[in-house]
Motif scaffolding. Structure first.
Motif, PDB file in Angstrom:
ATOM      1  N   THR A  98      -6.788   2.524  -7.191  1.00 13.52           N
ATOM      2  CA  THR A  98      -5.452   3.244  -7.504  1.00 13.52           C
ATOM      3  C   THR A  98      -4.056   2.325  -7.055  1.00 13.52           C
ATOM      4  OG1 THR A  98      -5.467   4.305  -5.323  1.00 13.52           O
ATOM      5  CG2 THR A  98      -6.544   5.364  -6.646  1.00 13.52           C
ATOM      6  N   GLY A  99      -3.477   2.620  -8.017  1.00 14.60           N
ATOM      7  CA  GLY A  99      -2.211   1.723  -7.875  1.00 14.60           C
ATOM      8  C   GLY A  99      -2.690   0.197  -8.073  1.00 14.60           C
ATOM      9  N   ILE A 100      -1.220  -0.608  -7.575  1.00 13.66           N
ATOM     10  CA  ILE A 100      -1.121  -1.689  -8.062  1.00 13.66           C
ATOM     11  C   ILE A 100      -2.349  -2.482  -8.120  1.00 13.66           C
ATOM     12  CG2 ILE A 100      -1.499  -2.494  -5.601  1.00 13.66           C
ATOM     13  CD1 ILE A 100       0.977  -4.920  -7.355  1.00 13.66           C
ATOM     14  N   MET A 101      -3.815  -1.703  -7.544  1.00 13.35           N
ATOM     15  CA  MET A 101      -5.295  -2.745  -7.685  1.00 13.35           C
ATOM     16  C   MET A 101      -5.943  -2.020  -9.031  1.00 13.35           C
ATOM     17  SD  MET A 101      -5.185  -4.778  -5.224  1.00 13.35           S
ATOM     18  CE  MET A 101      -6.939  -5.246  -5.153  1.00 13.35           C
ATOM     19  N   ARG A 102      -5.767  -0.774  -9.519  1.00 16.81           N
ATOM     20  CA  ARG A 102      -5.646  -0.382 -10.501  1.00 16.81           C
ATOM     21  C   ARG A 102      -4.994  -1.184 -12.401  1.00 16.81           C
ATOM     22  NH1 ARG A 102      -5.561   2.848 -14.780  1.00 16.81           N
ATOM     23  NH2 ARG A 102      -7.878   4.250 -15.519  1.00 16.81           N
ATOM     24  N   ASP A 103      -4.174  -1.917 -11.995  1.00 15.77           N
ATOM     25  CA  ASP A 103      -3.081  -1.902 -13.671  1.00 15.77           C
ATOM     26  C   ASP A 103      -3.758  -3.572 -13.500  1.00 15.77           C
ATOM     27  OD1 ASP A 103      -1.911  -0.176 -13.381  1.00 15.77           O
ATOM     28  OD2 ASP A 103      -0.245   0.092 -13.008  1.00 15.77           O
ATOM     29  N   ASP A 104      -3.847  -4.172 -15.052  1.00 17.60           N
ATOM     30  CA  ASP A 104      -3.627  -5.486 -14.382  1.00 17.60           C
ATOM     31  C   ASP A 104      -2.405  -6.237 -14.019  1.00 17.60           C
ATOM     32  OD1 ASP A 104      -5.964  -5.101 -15.791  1.00 17.60           O
ATOM     33  OD2 ASP A 104      -5.676  -6.299 -17.807  1.00 17.60           O
ATOM     34  N   LEU A 105      -2.282  -7.502 -13.614  1.00 15.58           N
ATOM     35  CA  LEU A 105      -1.655  -8.069 -12.910  1.00 15.58           C
ATOM     36  C   LEU A 105      -1.158  -9.120 -13.626  1.00 15.58           C
ATOM     37  CD1 LEU A 105      -0.012  -9.822 -10.678  1.00 15.58           C
ATOM     38  CD2 LEU A 105       0.051  -7.094  -9.867  1.00 15.58           C
ATOM     39  N   LEU A 106       0.688  -9.756 -14.173  1.00 15.57           N
ATOM     40  CA  LEU A 106       0.828 -10.663 -14.482  1.00 15.57           C
ATOM     41  C   LEU A 106       1.751 -11.939 -13.529  1.00 15.57           C
ATOM     42  CD1 LEU A 106       2.547  -9.843 -17.902  1.00 15.57           C
ATOM     43  CD2 LEU A 106       0.308 -10.723 -17.812  1.00 15.57           C
ATOM     44  N   MET A 107       1.026 -13.266 -13.670  1.00 18.31           N
ATOM     45  CA  MET A 107       1.619 -14.041 -13.054  1.00 18.31           C
ATOM     46  C   MET A 107       2.228 -15.069 -14.175  1.00 18.31           C
ATOM     47  SD  MET A 107      -0.075 -16.424 -10.276  1.00 18.31           S
ATOM     48  CE  MET A 107       1.182 -17.654  -8.668  1.00 18.31           C
ATOM     49  N   ASP A 167       5.791   3.675   2.221  1.00 12.93           N
ATOM     50  CA  ASP A 167       5.844   2.882   1.425  1.00 12.93           C
ATOM     51  C   ASP A 167       5.214   1.707   1.502  1.00 12.93           C
ATOM     52  OD1 ASP A 167       6.809   4.581  -1.199  1.00 12.93           O
ATOM     53  OD2 ASP A 167       8.547   3.392  -0.624  1.00 12.93           O
ATOM     54  N   MET A 168       5.684   0.612   2.407  1.00 10.35           N
ATOM     55  CA  MET A 168       4.950  -0.028   2.426  1.00 10.35           C
ATOM     56  C   MET A 168       3.046  -0.173   3.727  1.00 10.35           C
ATOM     57  SD  MET A 168       8.043  -2.293   5.102  1.00 10.35           S
ATOM     58  CE  MET A 168       6.854  -3.842   5.795  1.00 10.35           C
ATOM     59  N   VAL A 169       3.591   1.153   3.863  1.00 11.99           N
ATOM     60  CA  VAL A 169       1.847   1.644   4.576  1.00 11.99           C
ATOM     61  C   VAL A 169       1.314   1.378   3.396  1.00 11.99           C
ATOM     62  CG1 VAL A 169       1.054   3.184   5.978  1.00 11.99           C
ATOM     63  CG2 VAL A 169       2.509   2.239   6.125  1.00 11.99           C
ATOM     64  N   ALA A 170       1.667   2.138   2.531  1.00 18.61           N
ATOM     65  CA  ALA A 170       0.808   2.688   1.159  1.00 18.61           C
ATOM     66  C   ALA A 170       0.076   1.708   0.065  1.00 18.61           C
ATOM     67  CB  ALA A 170       1.538   4.106   0.045  1.00 18.61           C
ATOM     68  N   LEU A 171       1.066   0.717  -0.051  1.00 17.61           N
ATOM     69  CA  LEU A 171       0.490  -0.712  -0.408  1.00 17.61           C
ATOM     70  C   LEU A 171       0.119  -1.231   0.139  1.00 17.61           C
ATOM     71  CD1 LEU A 171       1.444  -1.569  -3.406  1.00 17.61           C
ATOM     72  CD2 LEU A 171       3.307  -3.504  -1.994  1.00 17.61           C
ATOM     73  N   SER A 172       0.020  -1.496   1.922  1.00 17.54           N
ATOM     74  CA  SER A 172      -0.839  -2.337   1.957  1.00 17.54           C
ATOM     75  C   SER A 172      -2.590  -1.395   2.648  1.00 17.54           C
ATOM     76  CB  SER A 172      -0.332  -2.141   3.251  1.00 17.54           C
ATOM     77  OG  SER A 172      -0.596  -3.333   4.191  1.00 17.54           O
ATOM     78  N   VAL A 173      -2.334  -0.650   2.420  1.00 18.10           N
ATOM     79  CA  VAL A 173      -3.706   0.001   2.605  1.00 18.10           C
ATOM     80  C   VAL A 173      -4.864  -0.074   1.076  1.00 18.10           C
ATOM     81  CG1 VAL A 173      -4.790   2.549   2.491  1.00 18.10           C
ATOM     82  CG2 VAL A 173      -2.826   1.517   4.511  1.00 18.10           C
ATOM     83  N   ALA A 198       1.595  -8.114  -4.030  1.00 23.42           N
ATOM     84  CA  ALA A 198       1.288  -6.953  -2.922  1.00 23.42           C
ATOM     85  C   ALA A 198       2.549  -7.236  -2.017  1.00 23.42           C
ATOM     86  CB  ALA A 198       0.159  -6.335  -2.552  1.00 23.42           C
ATOM     87  N   ARG A 199       2.107  -8.614  -1.671  1.00 28.32           N
ATOM     88  CA  ARG A 199       2.688  -9.175  -0.126  1.00 28.32           C
ATOM     89  C   ARG A 199       3.943  -9.239  -0.213  1.00 28.32           C
ATOM     90  NH1 ARG A 199       2.839  -9.799   4.851  1.00 28.32           N
ATOM     91  NH2 ARG A 199       3.175 -11.346   5.876  1.00 28.32           N
ATOM     92  N   SER A 200       4.657 -10.392  -1.614  1.00 30.33           N
ATOM     93  CA  SER A 200       6.052 -10.272  -2.238  1.00 30.33           C
ATOM     94  C   SER A 200       6.685  -9.356  -2.638  1.00 30.33           C
ATOM     95  CB  SER A 200       5.969 -10.988  -3.892  1.00 30.33           C
ATOM     96  OG  SER A 200       7.237 -11.165  -4.620  1.00 30.33           O
TER      97      SER A 200
END
Length: 800
Positions: free
Chosen positions: A275-284, A575-581, A557-559
Motif C-alpha cells: 500500500t501507499g508509496i511502496m505500491r506505486d512506481d517510483l521515479l528517480m 505521517d512519519m510513522v505511517a510512511l516509516s512502517v 521515503a527517507r527523503s
C-alpha cells in the motif's frame, strides 16, 4: 593483551584512542565489566548508478557465564535508509519489523522480562546519523551475527567522482549545559579503579560491486588500498580491500563514470500487494543543471561561522583555517562579510555587523584566520546562530551563512530546526571537517537552510570541494522552481518530498516522484527563473528497474521523512510513522524490533539491566575549558575500533600507542595526490607585508609552489603584485618587468599568475576558477584585453 586505563584516567589517554573508542562491553550481575568480543565484520556494497545498497554484519561473542543485556551505538550517513536488522544466534534468526517506537519498546521490554532474546534498533532522537541497537538476553557462550541493511543516495562530487563512505568513526558529542536531555546522559555507573583488558582481535572484510548503465573509468580510494577488477566492457567492476583495515577513519571509495554528467531517469516498479508509496512506481531523476557564469552576484552578505571548540584540535583546525582562507580570497568585491568564532562562547570579527569586503577588512580577516586555534572550550553552537538570526538581513543583500565544524554536538535537532525557521531569509552552507563529522548536523543544517554541504577529510581534496561550494554561494537564486511530469493516461504524479528542490548550477540534482503503475511517462520537465532568464531542463528517456529491495522507494521515503522533520507541523509525526512502517525505513518515531519466541525464561532483577553497553565504553574526554560540559561519549566506530589494536603486545604508554599507529599508517598505500601544507608566504608588494599573515610553515620539505601559495597572495581586488609573481613563477623580477606590455605593473603581474595557474594547475581548474574570475575582472577594469595579455604572459613564462 592491551590494557586500557580506567574511566577516571581516560582523559589522559592518547588522542587517537580517545577519539576512536573502545571495544564493546557490558556490566555483569556482580557489577564487574566483561568484554563482549567483536570477532569479525563483513560488509557487502553494491553500487548501481547513483545508489548504494549495503549489507553489514558484525559477529559478537558473549564469553560470560550468563546472559547479558547489551547495547551498540553505531554511526550511519544521515540520509541513509536503514530498513532491515536481524540477528542469528544458536541456529535461530531474529528478524525485526518496523513499528511505532513506544510500541516497539514495550514489545522489547516485555520480551526481555520473560527471558526471551530480543533485538531492537532505533534512531537517536536528536541526531539522525546515530543508531542504537539493543540485544536483550544475549545467551551465555553464544555468538550473535547482527546484520544491518541500508540504502544510500550517492551524488557526483566536484571532480566528477561518485563518493561512497561507510561510516566507521563516531566521535564524542558535546552536550550543552541547557540541553533538555542532558540529565538522561549522566552516567549512572562507576568504574572505580578497574582496568579493562581487551585480548581478542577481530577481522574485517569489505567487498563491493559497481554495475548499472554507466561505463566505469576507474574505482579508487584515498583512504584504503583496493583490489579492482574491471569488466572488459567497463560496465561493471568487482572491488575488495587489499590488506587489513585501520579503524581510525571512515572506509570510502570513489567511482568515476565516463558519462557521469548525463541526465539519468530511472523508474523502479512497486510492490503491487503493498500500500501507499511502496505500491506505486517510483521515479528517480538525476540532473546536472548549468547556470551561466554571469549569474554570480556580489550583493551577498556572507557570515563565516567557525567551530573553534577543543574537539577541532590538530588537523581539523588546520583544515578549517585553510578552508576559511580559500573562502576569503574568493569573495567578490562589493559583498559584505563577517566571521563568527564559537566554542563555549562566541565572538565576532566585526562586532557591529558585517563590513564591506575591502583591502583593510581582508587584512583583518587574514590576521584572525592565521591566529585561529581550537582554544575556545566546548561546542555551544546554538548561541551564535541565535545571535545572527536576531539581526535582520541587510536590505539589498542576500544573507548567506557558511558553517565550518566537525559537528560533534548532541543538540543537532535544535540547530537544524532553528536554521529551517529562517531559511526564507538566510541560506546556510556547511563544511564538515574530519573523519566522524556529524552528517546529521552538516548535511541536515544545509538542507534546512536551502544550501549545500561538503564533507572534507583530506587536505589534498579541500580546495576542490571548497571552491565548488563558494561557486554555489555566490550564484543568484533560481526562483519559482516547478517540476512537471507528462504521463499517459493523464493522472496525478506526486513529487517526493513535495517541497520544490533547490537548484545549484553544475551540482547533482536528485528528484523523486510517485507515479501510478499503469501509466507511461513521456517527459519530466524542471523549470525555474534566474533573474529575467528562464531555466528549463527535461528528460524523456528512462530505464525500468526491478529491484526486490525497493531501493529507490526507500530512499524517497527517507527523503520525505527528513523533510517532515523540518516542517514542525501538527500531525506530521503520525505521517512519519505511517510512511516509516509502510516502507520499513526507521525514523525517530519508529523502531525495528524482533523477538526470539523460542528462547528464554524470566530474568531476575540485576544491576546491569539498565546500563547495558555493546559497542562503546564511556570516557571522560574534552579540552580544557569544558568542565561544565557533559560529553556523551560515542567514541565508537561502526565495528568497534580497538579490536584490531588489541592483537598487539601490551600497550600502556602514549609513546607505544603513537608508535603502533605510525606503523599502521605507514603500511597503507597512499592513493591520494600529494597533500599541500599551509605555508606562510608574505606579500612582497604590500607596505605592511609583516601583517599579511597566513598559517605558519609546518614542513620545510614541501615543494616551493602549491595552489595555496598562489591563493594566499591574491589581493582583495583579484590582483597580484609583480614581486609576488616573480616569487611564484621563479622568474627574476627584472626579467618580468622588462617584458611588461601592459598599462600597469599590477595588470601584468596578474596576467602572469593567471597564466601560471593554467600551466601548472590546469587539472585543478575548479579550485581556482573563482580566483581567476576576479583576476579577469581586474584586468578588464584596468583597460586591458585579458585574453591578449594572457597570451603574452604565457609566452613570457614558456621562454624562461
Amino acid at each position: 593483551m592491551c590494557t586500557l586505563n580506567t574511566m577516571a584516567s581516560a582523559c589522559n589517554l592518547p588522542p587517537h584512542l580517545s577519539r576512536f573508542g573502545l571495544l564493546g562491553m557490558s556490566e555483569d550481575q556482580n557489577g564487574m565489566w566483561c568484554v563482549v568480543s567483536l570477532e569479525s565484520v563483513s560488509a557487502e556494497v553494491t553500487i548501481r548508478g547513483f545508489v548504494a545498497q549495503v549489507t553489514a554484519s558484525m559477529v559478537y561473542h558473549n564469553t560470560a557465564s550468563h546472559p547479558l543485556q547489551v547495547r551498540a551505538v553505531l554511526p550511519v550517513e544521515e540520509g541513509a535508509a536503514v530498513y532491515h536488522c536481524e540477528a542469528r544466534l544458536d541456529g535461530r534468526t531474529i528478524v525485526t519489523h518496523c513499528m511505532e517506537k513506544k510500541k516497539a519498546e514495550k514489545v522489547y521490554k516485555e520480551a526481555v522480562e520473560k527471558g526471551k532474546t530480543a533485538l531492537m534498533t532505533r534512531e537517536d532522537p536528536d541526531s539522525s546519523d546515530i543508531l542504537t541497537l539493543n540485544l536483550g538476553n544475549f545467551p551465555a557462550g553464544s555468538r550473535a551475527e547482527v546484520t544491518l541493511r541500508l540504502v544510500m543516495e550517492l551524488r557526483v562530487e566536484t571532480d566528477g567522482a561518485i563518493s561512497f563512505v561507510l561510516p566507521a568513526v563516531l566521535n564524542p558529542r558535546y552536550t550543552p549545559a541547557d540541553h533538555p536531555r542532558r540529565e538522561d546522559w549522566k552516567w549512572n555507573w562507576n568504574l572505580g579503579e578497574r582496568e579493562v583488558h581487551v585480548s581478542q582481535p577481530y577481522s574485517m572484510e569489505v567487498k563491493g560491486q559497481v554495475c548499472g548503465s554507466h561505463q566505469i573509468a576507474q574505482v579508487i580510494s584515498h583512504t584504503d588500498p583496493l583490489n579492482v577488477t574491471l569488466a572488459d566492457d567497463a560496465m561493471s567492476a568487482q572491488v575488495s580491500q587489499e590488506g587489513g583495515f585501520s579503524c581510525d577513519h571512515d572506509w570510502s571509495m570513489l567511482v568515476y563514470y565516463k558519462n557521469a554528467y548525463q541526465p539519468h531517469l530511472l523508474r523502479e516498479t512497486g510492490e503491487r500487494s503493498a500500500t501507499g508509496i511502496m505500491r506505486d512506481d517510483l521515479l528517480m531523476l538525476n540532473l546536472f543543471p548549468e547556470v551561466p557564469t554571469n549569474s554570480y552576484s556580489s550583493r551577498n552578505e556572507i557570515i563565516f561561522v567557525i567551530d573553534r571548540s577543543g574537539s577541532m584540535n590538530g588537523d581539523k583546525i588546520q583544515s578549517a583555517r585553510a578552508t576559511l582562507l580559500l573562502f576569503l580570497k574568493s569573495l567578490p568585491p562589493g559583498c559584505l562579510f563577517n566571521i563568527v568564532s564559537f566554542g563555549s562562547t562566541f565572538s565576532l570579527l566585526f562586532p557591529k555587523g558585517s563590513c564591506a569586503y575591502s583591502e583593510t577588512t581582508l587584512r583583518e580577516a587574514c590576521q584572525l584566520q592565521a591566529a585561529m586555534d581550537a582554544d575556545m572550550g566546548g561546542t555551544e553552537i546554538l548561541a551564535p546562530f541565535k545571535d545572527i538570526y536576531n539581526k535582520p538581513p541587510i536590505p539589498g543583500y542576500s544573507r548567506q551563512i557558511l558553517l565550518i565544524t566537525d559537528g560533534e554536538v548532541t543538540n543537532v535537532d535544535q540547530v537544524v530546526q532553528l536554521v529551517g525557521r529562517h531559511a526564507h531569509e538566510t541560506r546556510l552552507f556547511s563544511v564538515g571537517i574530519g573523519h566522524g563529522a556529524s552528517t546529521a548536523l552538516v548535511r541536515g543544517a544545509a538542507r534546512a537552510g536551502r544550501g549545500r554541504s561538503e564533507m572534507v577529510v583530506q587536505q589534498g581534496l579541500l580546495q576542490q570541494k571548497v571552491m565548488g561550494l563558494v561557486s554555489s554561494m555566490v550564484q543568484e537564486n533560481i526562483q519559482g522552481v516547478t517540476v512537471a511530469c507528462e504521463v499517459e493516461p493523464a493522472c496525478r504524479v506526486t513529487l517526493v518530498p513535495k517541497v520544490p528542490p533547490v537548484i545549484f548550477g553544475g551540482q547533482h540534482l536528485i528528484l523523486y516522484a510517485r507515479v501510478p503503475p499503469a501509466t507511461q511517462v513521456k517527459k519530466i520537465t524542471v523549470r525555474g527563473q534566474l533573474g529575467t532568464s528562464p531555466i528549463t531542463m527535461e528528460e524523456k528517456h528512462f530505464t525500468v528497474v526491478h529491484d526486490e529491495a525497493k531501493s529507490l522507494h526507500r530512499l524517497a521515503a527517507r527523503s520525505q521523512i527528513l523533510q517532515w522533520q523540518l516542517d514542525e507541523e501538527e500531525g506530521v509525526a503520525e505521517d512519519m510513522v505511517a510512511l516509516s512502517v509502510a516502507s520499513g525505513v526507521v525514523c525517530r518515531h519508529t523502531a525495528l524490533v524482533g523477538v526470539d519466541q523460542d528462547s528464554g525464561k524470566p530474568v531476575p532483577e540485576s544491576p546491569c539491566q539498565d546500563t547495558p553497553m555493546l559497542g562503546y565504553l564511556p570516557m571522560v574526554y574534552g579540552p580544557s575549558g569544558t568542565q561544565d560540559a557533559n560529553f556523551l561519549d560515542l567514541s565508537q566506530n561502526l565495528f568497534s575500533a580497538v579490536g584490531d589494536l588489541s592483537s598487539r603486545s601490551k600497550l600502556t604508554t602514549t609513546s607505544s600507542w603513537q608508535t603502533l599507529l605510525a606503523v599502521k599508517a605507514s603500511a597503507r598505500i597512499n592513493l591520494n595526490r600529494e597533500e599541500p601544507k599551509e605555508q606562510c608566504i608574505l606579500s612582497q608588494d604590500s607596505e605592511s607585508s609583516d601583517e599579511e599573515l597566513c598559517s605558519k610553515v609546518e614542513d620545510d620539505s614541501q615543494p616551493p609552489l602549491d595552489l595555496m601559495a598562489v591563493v594566499s597572495l591574491q589581493q582583495f581586488d583579484g590582483s597580484w603584485g609583480l614581486k609576488d609573481a616573480s616569487h611564484l613563477t621563479a622568474v627574476p623580477f627584472d626579467v618580468l618587468s622588462a617584458a611588461n606590455p601592459a598599462k600597469g605593473e599590477a595588470a601584468w603581474a596578474t596576467a602572469l599568475v593567471l597564466a601560471l595557474l593554467e600551466m601548472k594547475f590546469g587539472e585543478q581548474r575548479e579550485e581556482w576558477e573563482l580566483l581567476a574570475t576576479k583576476g579577469h575582472a581586474f584586468l578588464a577594469g584596468c583597460g586591458e584585453q585579458p585574453e591578449e595579455l594572457l597570451v603574452r604572459a604565457r609566452l613570457t613564462l614558456e621562454s624562461q
